[in-house]
Design a protein around this motif. Structure first.
Motif, PDB file in Angstrom:
ATOM      1  N   LEU A  14      -6.070   2.191  -0.020  1.00  0.00           N
ATOM      2  CA  LEU A  14      -6.292   1.263   1.088  1.00  0.00           C
ATOM      3  C   LEU A  14      -5.608   1.747   2.353  1.00  0.00           C
ATOM      4  O   LEU A  14      -4.453   2.172   2.329  1.00  0.00           O
ATOM      5  N   ALA A  42      -2.698   8.156   0.843  1.00  0.00           N
ATOM      6  CA  ALA A  42      -3.666   7.663  -0.131  1.00  0.00           C
ATOM      7  C   ALA A  42      -4.180   8.817  -0.973  1.00  0.00           C
ATOM      8  O   ALA A  42      -5.309   8.786  -1.473  1.00  0.00           O
ATOM      9  N   VAL A  79      -6.200  -6.614  -3.662  1.00  0.00           N
ATOM     10  CA  VAL A  79      -5.233  -5.522  -3.640  1.00  0.00           C
ATOM     11  C   VAL A  79      -4.591  -5.420  -5.013  1.00  0.00           C
ATOM     12  O   VAL A  79      -4.158  -6.428  -5.580  1.00  0.00           O
ATOM     13  N   THR A  94       0.828  -1.194   0.000  1.00  0.00           N
ATOM     14  CA  THR A  94       0.000   0.000   0.000  1.00  0.00           C
ATOM     15  C   THR A  94       0.866   1.248   0.000  1.00  0.00           C
ATOM     16  O   THR A  94       2.007   1.239   0.473  1.00  0.00           O
ATOM     17  N   THR A  95       0.303   2.342  -0.502  1.00  0.00           N
ATOM     18  CA  THR A  95       1.060   3.597  -0.544  1.00  0.00           C
ATOM     19  C   THR A  95       1.144   4.258   0.830  1.00  0.00           C
ATOM     20  O   THR A  95       2.006   5.119   1.040  1.00  0.00           O
ATOM     21  N   GLY A 103      -2.860  -0.526  -4.355  1.00  0.00           N
ATOM     22  CA  GLY A 103      -2.771  -0.224  -2.933  1.00  0.00           C
ATOM     23  C   GLY A 103      -2.803   1.250  -2.598  1.00  0.00           C
ATOM     24  O   GLY A 103      -2.479   1.648  -1.474  1.00  0.00           O
ATOM     25  N   SER A 104      -3.225   2.082  -3.546  1.00  0.00           N
ATOM     26  CA  SER A 104      -3.201   3.531  -3.322  1.00  0.00           C
ATOM     27  C   SER A 104      -4.473   4.059  -2.676  1.00  0.00           C
ATOM     28  O   SER A 104      -4.555   5.249  -2.384  1.00  0.00           O
TER      29      SER A 104
END
Length: 379
Positions: A63, A256, A57, A13-14, A60-61
């Motif tokens: 989440l 995000a 997923v 994720t980011t 992941g940007s």
């Protein structure tokens, strides 16, 4: 399709936070993605609580995953590929079908390289193609609904593939049928497989500039037509100035993107059909924007949209505002982004989000809603 045990979801994720999943399966092809979705069906149209569901997923940007992780199986969508063809009914139109796991900005970059207009204002947005219609991703006067012509998805409730046309997807501001169905069920029903967009091109392809800040950056007027490559370059520069282009070395991008959606407020008509002026339902000085139907472009007279960033700033939360010893804070470049300053946990980010949301509501009586999907967390 390769499964891995107890993988770290933070790395996917980011935000770079979140605990492990029970297991992770990587789907590199559409067939593998369908296989995973078919193996993890929805047994009923209502929410289930007796067992964990599945987590999907891609980029992941969008989440924010809890520190305890996810107790069920997760699927990492890594499908790739673009298929280009000329629209037989309209030779000036080029159709591109992108696999769900294809990197969104790679699609945008290639469309611009081919001299095609339609996606250039959405340059630099992190994430995958498959996630873009779920949120009806938008920026600088454009959104996914403008160019999407069809979408293929796997329905986990019926166990069948389905094609959606734009009218069936019920697009709105940062929403769609795909997002609303997941919110209603508390589970993902439709797993996007591929998306088809209609773009236009030709020698010297240009795009109409529809956003004031972008027009100013280009030295143009609203409505002017500017070469798509110049639009892309300007959009990426604007996003980078706000910390909205991913950079591992810049903690302002450990986020995000925009955490809160711009609030939409009703303008109810009285008994004679007269509606209040937008300014009367907004704080003094707050910007007011029309809420447009994505298909007709017509403004809805019963709604007005305002700026979440303006509300945050004028409620006293400036750039860089932080809690929890500075582990989580607002971006130093843009107040709409909540960021991991390098050592934050998901709980730190949620506390910051709640603090800002509640502060805005106390100050202005407007409750903001989060844009990212929260997994194992409540706000």
């Amino acid at each position: 399709m390769t499964p891995a045990e107890r993988p770290d979801l933070a790395a996917l994720t980011t935000f770079r936070v979140g605990g492990p999943a029970e297991s992770l399966t990587e789907a590199a092809t559409e067939a593998e993605l369908i296989e995973f979705a078919r193996a993890h069906p929805l047994s009923s149209p209502g929410p289930r609580s007796e067992e964990p569901d599945s987590l999907f997923v891609a980029g992941g940007s969008n989440l924010l995953i809890g520190d305890e992780g996810f107790p069920g199986p997760a699927c990492l969508i890594r499908t790739r590929g673009l298929a280009w063809r000329t629209d037989e009914a309209d030779p000036g139109c080029v159709l591109v079908t992108a696999q769900a796991g294809h990197v969104w900005d790679d699609l945008v970059a290639e469309s611009v390289e081919r001299g095609l207009s339609g996606l250039e204002a959405l340059s630099g947005i992190p994430g995958s193609v498959g996630a873009s219609p779920v949120q009806n991703v938008g920026a600088y006067g454009a959104e996914v609904a403008d160019t999407l012509v069809s979408l293929r998805a796997f329905d986990r409730l019926t166990g069948r593939e389905r094609e959606f046309l734009p009218a069936e997807l019920g697009f709105g501001y940062r929403t769609s049928l795909l997002k609303r169905s997941a919110a209603e069920l508390g589970l993902v029903r439709y797993v996007v497989l591929s998306v088809t967009f209609a773009l236009r091109g030709g020698a010297g392809a240009a795009a109409s500039v529809r956003y004031g800040q972008l027009a100013a950056a280009l030295g143009a007027e609203l409505g002017d037509r500017v070469p798509v490559a110049q639009v892309r370059e300007a959009v990426i520069a604007l996003r980078a100035s706000k910390g909205m282009v991913l950079d591992p070395a810049d903690h302002d991008t450990w986020s995000a993107g925009s955490f809160f959606t711009n609030p939409i407020l009703p303008l109810p008509a009285d008994g004679s059909g007269v509606r209040p002026a937008p300014e009367s339902v907004l704080p003094e000085g707050a910007p007011a924007y029309p809420v447009r139907d994505p298909h007709t472009g017509e403004a809805d007279p019963g709604l007005v949209k305002t700026s979440a960033a303006w509300l945050i700033e004028h409620a006293g939360f400036g750039r860089g505002f932080a809690l929890d010893g500075g582990r989580a804070g607002l971006s130093t470049k843009h107040t709409l982004a909540l960021t991991n300053r390098g050592t934050a946990r998901a709980a730190d980010i949620v506390r910051l989000a709640a603090h800002i949301r509640d502060g805005v509501e106390r100050t202005f009586g407007i409750r903001m809603e989060p844009e990212p999907n929260l997994v194992g967390l409540t706000l």
